[in-house]
Design an enzyme around this catalytic site. Structure first.
Site, PDB file in Angstrom:
ATOM      1  N   LYS A 198     -37.879 -47.458  22.388  1.00  0.00           N
ATOM      2  CA  LYS A 198     -36.797 -47.347  23.364  1.00  0.00           C
ATOM      3  C   LYS A 198     -35.439 -47.482  22.683  1.00  0.00           C
ATOM      4  O   LYS A 198     -34.550 -46.647  22.867  1.00  0.00           O
ATOM      5  CB  LYS A 198     -36.946 -48.409  24.451  1.00  0.00           C
ATOM      6  CG  LYS A 198     -35.895 -48.296  25.554  1.00  0.00           C
ATOM      7  CD  LYS A 198     -35.877 -49.523  26.449  1.00  0.00           C
ATOM      8  CE  LYS A 198     -35.081 -50.641  25.791  1.00  0.00           C
ATOM      9  NZ  LYS A 198     -34.825 -51.772  26.717  1.00  0.00           N
ATOM     10  N   ASP A 216     -36.946 -47.318  29.897  1.00  0.00           N
ATOM     11  CA  ASP A 216     -36.679 -48.713  30.219  1.00  0.00           C
ATOM     12  C   ASP A 216     -37.296 -49.019  31.584  1.00  0.00           C
ATOM     13  O   ASP A 216     -38.034 -48.210  32.139  1.00  0.00           O
ATOM     14  CB  ASP A 216     -35.177 -49.010  30.185  1.00  0.00           C
ATOM     15  CG  ASP A 216     -34.435 -48.331  31.330  1.00  0.00           C
ATOM     16  OD1 ASP A 216     -35.034 -47.505  32.049  1.00  0.00           O
ATOM     17  OD2 ASP A 216     -33.236 -48.641  31.511  1.00  0.00           O
TER      18      ASP A 216
END
Length: 339
Positions: A198, A216
């Site tokens: 991420k 996320d």
């Protein structure tokens, strides 16, 4: 003749006796079987009761999240892909200014800020990093810092001891292995302390223009609500969504979905009545559907409030976020005892 008849009947009686015993045994045998069968049945009752209780409890868990399988019932794969791409196009009209909500001036600042953003808001990070980068502007500076001073500077972001170890570790790795520069390859970024996929995609997409999907908590929630995936594993979600959209859309798709998740499609109470893409959303009705009540749930610029960045892009329609409490705009916040 009588004696001989008696002699003949005697063996027959002897033969009949075993036959009667066998018949009696057969009649007695079934009586024992039910008794034996009852014991296991009684032993299985607790397991059956547990199973029944688990089945009753299962639907309660499903209420908290959207069930994409039901929402997509009857929809073909092609239909889902077309709907997903239309959602992306319409979100682009709603958020033409979508952008990363962390303040940064270079790849190093973006990398550190993204690591600090774990388990806190981007606003809190943006209020914290000016003082950090004022004192430690380069990887070399941060790697040579006193840990206790870094901890004090980043304390507002939470988990400050673990985060101090991560950002100092990645700074040292950048200094020692990459000549003080943030690498532009996924395989290099994920080797740095505290950097996962991420974080790597945030840096690649926004500092180097390399497409990537940032999964996320907001993206994960909306991808499920939109019926793009049934998984709750970030890596699987990334792979499934990547098959739906062209690679050139990945970075901006991430920004738009995350923007929508933060402003309207909230985790606890989505503002369904104020959402402009309800006609494309299988999860419509999970939140507030009354338009007036839904508008009161809107956040940031959609609700008339400041955004998360202290220094937002020029085309951002909302107000800049305020600095940390007690710090004048443009001032650098320094911890007590700092050099």
């Amino acid at each position: 003749m009588k004696a001989s008849a008696a002699q003949r009947t005697a063996p027959a009686a002897k033969k009949a006796a075993p036959a009667k015993k066998a018949a009696a045994a057969k009649e007695a045998a079934p009586a024992k079987k039910p008794a034996a069968a009852k014991k296991p049945a009684a032993a299985k009752k607790p397991a059956a009761a547990k199973k029944a209780a688990a089945e009753k409890a299962a639907p309660r868990k499903a209420v908290a999240t959207v069930a994409p399988a039901k929402a997509r019932k009857g929809e073909s794969r092609l239909g889902m892909v077309r709907r997903a791409r239309r959602i992306n196009r319409e979100l682009a009209e709603v958020y033409p200014y979508a952008h990363p909500e962390l303040d940064f001036r270079n790849p190093f600042e973006l990398l550190v800020a993204t690591v600090l953003s774990a388990q806190t808001t981007d606003l809190r990070v943006n209020q914290t990093t000016p003082a950090l980068f004022a004192q430690y502007p380069t990887p070399e500076d941060l790697a040579a810092a006193v840990p206790e001073e870094i901890e004090e500077l980043i304390r507002p972001t939470g988990f400050f001891r673990a985060k101090t170890k991560s950002i100092m570790g990645l700074a040292a790795a950048l200094r020692d292995d990459f000549g003080g520069e943030v690498p532009g390859r996924l395989e290099d970024l994920v080797k740095l302390p505290g950097v996962g996929r991420k974080t790597a995609f945030v840096v690649l997409g926004n500092a180097y223009g390399v497409p990537g999907i940032t999964v996320d908590t907001h993206f994960m929630r909306l991808a499920r609500r939109f019926g793009w995936t049934e998984s709750d594993d970030p890596v699987k979600i990334e792979a499934e969504v990547a098959e739906i959209f062209p690679k050139s859309d990945w970075t901006m798709l991430s920004h738009r979905v995350i923007f929508h998740g933060r402003r309207m499609c909230h985790a606890r109470k989505p503002a369904c009545g104020a959402c402009p893409i309800t006609h494309l959303c299988p999860a419509y009705g999970e939140g507030e559907t009354d338009p007036e009540k839904a508008r009161k749930l809107l956040k940031y610029e959609k609700g008339g409030y400041p955004g998360q960045r202290l220094n937002p892009p020029a085309d951002y329609p909302g107000r800049p976020a305020p600095p940390a409490p007690g710090v004048a705009p443009g001032a650098v916040q320094r911890p007590s005892g700092a050099r």
